[in-house]
Design a protein around this motif. Structure first.
Motif, short mmCIF file in Angstrom:
data_model
loop_
_atom_site.label_atom_id
_atom_site.label_comp_id
_atom_site.label_asym_id
_atom_site.label_seq_id
_atom_site.Cartn_x
_atom_site.Cartn_y
_atom_site.Cartn_z
N ARG A 43 4.72 -16.65 11.49
CA ARG A 43 5.90 -15.82 11.22
C ARG A 43 6.01 -15.50 9.73
N GLU A 44 5.75 -16.49 8.89
CA GLU A 44 5.78 -16.26 7.44
C GLU A 44 4.73 -15.24 7.03
N ARG A 45 3.54 -15.36 7.58
CA ARG A 45 2.48 -14.40 7.25
C ARG A 45 2.84 -13.00 7.70
N VAL A 46 3.42 -12.88 8.90
CA VAL A 46 3.84 -11.57 9.41
C VAL A 46 4.90 -10.97 8.50
N ALA A 47 5.88 -11.78 8.09
CA ALA A 47 6.94 -11.29 7.20
C ALA A 47 6.34 -10.82 5.88
N GLY A 48 5.40 -11.58 5.34
CA GLY A 48 4.75 -11.17 4.08
C GLY A 48 3.98 -9.87 4.24
N LEU A 49 3.28 -9.73 5.35
CA LEU A 49 2.53 -8.49 5.58
C LEU A 49 3.46 -7.30 5.80
N GLU A 50 4.57 -7.52 6.49
CA GLU A 50 5.54 -6.44 6.68
C GLU A 50 6.14 -6.01 5.34
N GLU A 51 6.38 -6.97 4.46
CA GLU A 51 6.89 -6.66 3.13
C GLU A 51 5.87 -5.85 2.32
N ARG A 52 4.60 -6.26 2.41
CA ARG A 52 3.55 -5.51 1.70
C ARG A 52 3.43 -4.10 2.26
N LEU A 53 3.55 -3.95 3.57
CA LEU A 53 3.50 -2.64 4.20
C LEU A 53 4.64 -1.76 3.72
N SER A 54 5.83 -2.34 3.66
CA SER A 54 6.99 -1.59 3.17
C SER A 54 6.80 -1.17 1.71
N ASP A 55 6.31 -2.09 0.88
CA ASP A 55 6.06 -1.77 -0.52
C ASP A 55 5.02 -0.66 -0.65
N ALA A 56 3.97 -0.72 0.16
CA ALA A 56 2.93 0.31 0.11
C ALA A 56 3.48 1.66 0.56
N SER A 57 4.35 1.65 1.54
CA SER A 57 4.95 2.89 2.01
C SER A 57 5.82 3.52 0.92
N VAL A 58 6.61 2.70 0.26
CA VAL A 58 7.45 3.20 -0.83
C VAL A 58 6.58 3.73 -1.96
N GLU A 59 5.52 3.02 -2.28
CA GLU A 59 4.60 3.46 -3.34
C GLU A 59 3.93 4.78 -2.95
N GLY A 60 3.56 4.92 -1.69
CA GLY A 60 2.96 6.17 -1.22
C GLY A 60 3.91 7.34 -1.35
N GLU A 61 5.17 7.13 -0.99
CA GLU A 61 6.17 8.20 -1.14
C GLU A 61 6.35 8.56 -2.61
N ARG A 62 6.38 7.52 -3.47
CA ARG A 62 6.54 7.77 -4.91
C ARG A 62 5.36 8.58 -5.44
N LEU A 63 4.15 8.25 -4.98
CA LEU A 63 2.97 8.98 -5.44
C LEU A 63 2.96 10.42 -4.92
N GLU A 64 3.44 10.63 -3.68
CA GLU A 64 3.52 11.99 -3.16
C GLU A 64 4.47 12.83 -4.01
N ILE A 65 5.58 12.25 -4.42
CA ILE A 65 6.52 12.97 -5.29
C ILE A 65 5.87 13.26 -6.63
N ARG A 66 5.15 12.29 -7.15
CA ARG A 66 4.47 12.48 -8.45
C ARG A 66 3.42 13.59 -8.36
N VAL A 67 2.67 13.63 -7.26
CA VAL A 67 1.67 14.70 -7.07
C VAL A 67 2.35 16.05 -7.01
N ALA A 68 3.48 16.12 -6.30
CA ALA A 68 4.21 17.39 -6.22
C ALA A 68 4.70 17.82 -7.60
N GLU A 69 5.17 16.86 -8.40
CA GLU A 69 5.62 17.20 -9.75
C GLU A 69 4.46 17.70 -10.62
N LEU A 70 3.33 17.01 -10.52
CA LEU A 70 2.19 17.37 -11.37
C LEU A 70 1.50 18.66 -10.93
#
Length: 118
Positions: A43-70
């Motif tokens: 359960r701890e490992r799943v929670a950690g992986l879900e957190e990493r997935l969420s962080d990666a998703s947020v980072e992906g959205e941030r990068l998409e916005i940055r690409v649009a700006e550039l």
């Protein structure tokens, strides 16, 4: 049956009862504790992986916005003219190569036929 054989048989029966009544439940309980601990770790490992997935998703959205700006056309034109000393072409400077084909590389007849079919 002799008295010694009878006592051995009774002692063996007591050992079997002890094993069945005490040791088997103890081992089952011990195994259950191990399985629960292992499940908690999972359960701890799943929670950690879900957190990493969420962080990666947020980072992906941030990068998409940055690409649009550039990739904004105004920014690219400003950099092209300012830093690279480029300028927009004038009508007399533009040349068309391969007049038999259009912009998409297809012959003009094919484009005209498709336009008629639509």
């Amino acid at each position: 049956m002799s008295d010694a054989a009878y006592r051995r048989r009774v002692a063996a029966l007591r050992r079997r009862r002890f094993l069945v009544l005490v040791m088997v439940p103890f081992l089952l309980m011990l195994g259950s504790v191990y399985v629960h601990a292992w499940a908690g770790d999972l359960r701890e490992r799943v929670a950690g992986l879900e957190e990493r997935l969420s962080d990666a998703s947020v980072e992906g959205e941030r990068l998409e916005i940055r690409v649009a700006e550039l990739s904004r056309a105004e920014r690219i034109r400003r950099i092209a003219s300012g830093e690279l000393h480029m300028r927009d072409p004038r009508g007399s400077e533009m040349k068309v190569y391969g007049k038999e084909n259009g912009e998409d590389g297809r012959p003009d007849e094919v484009r005209q036929e498709r336009a008629i079919q639509r």
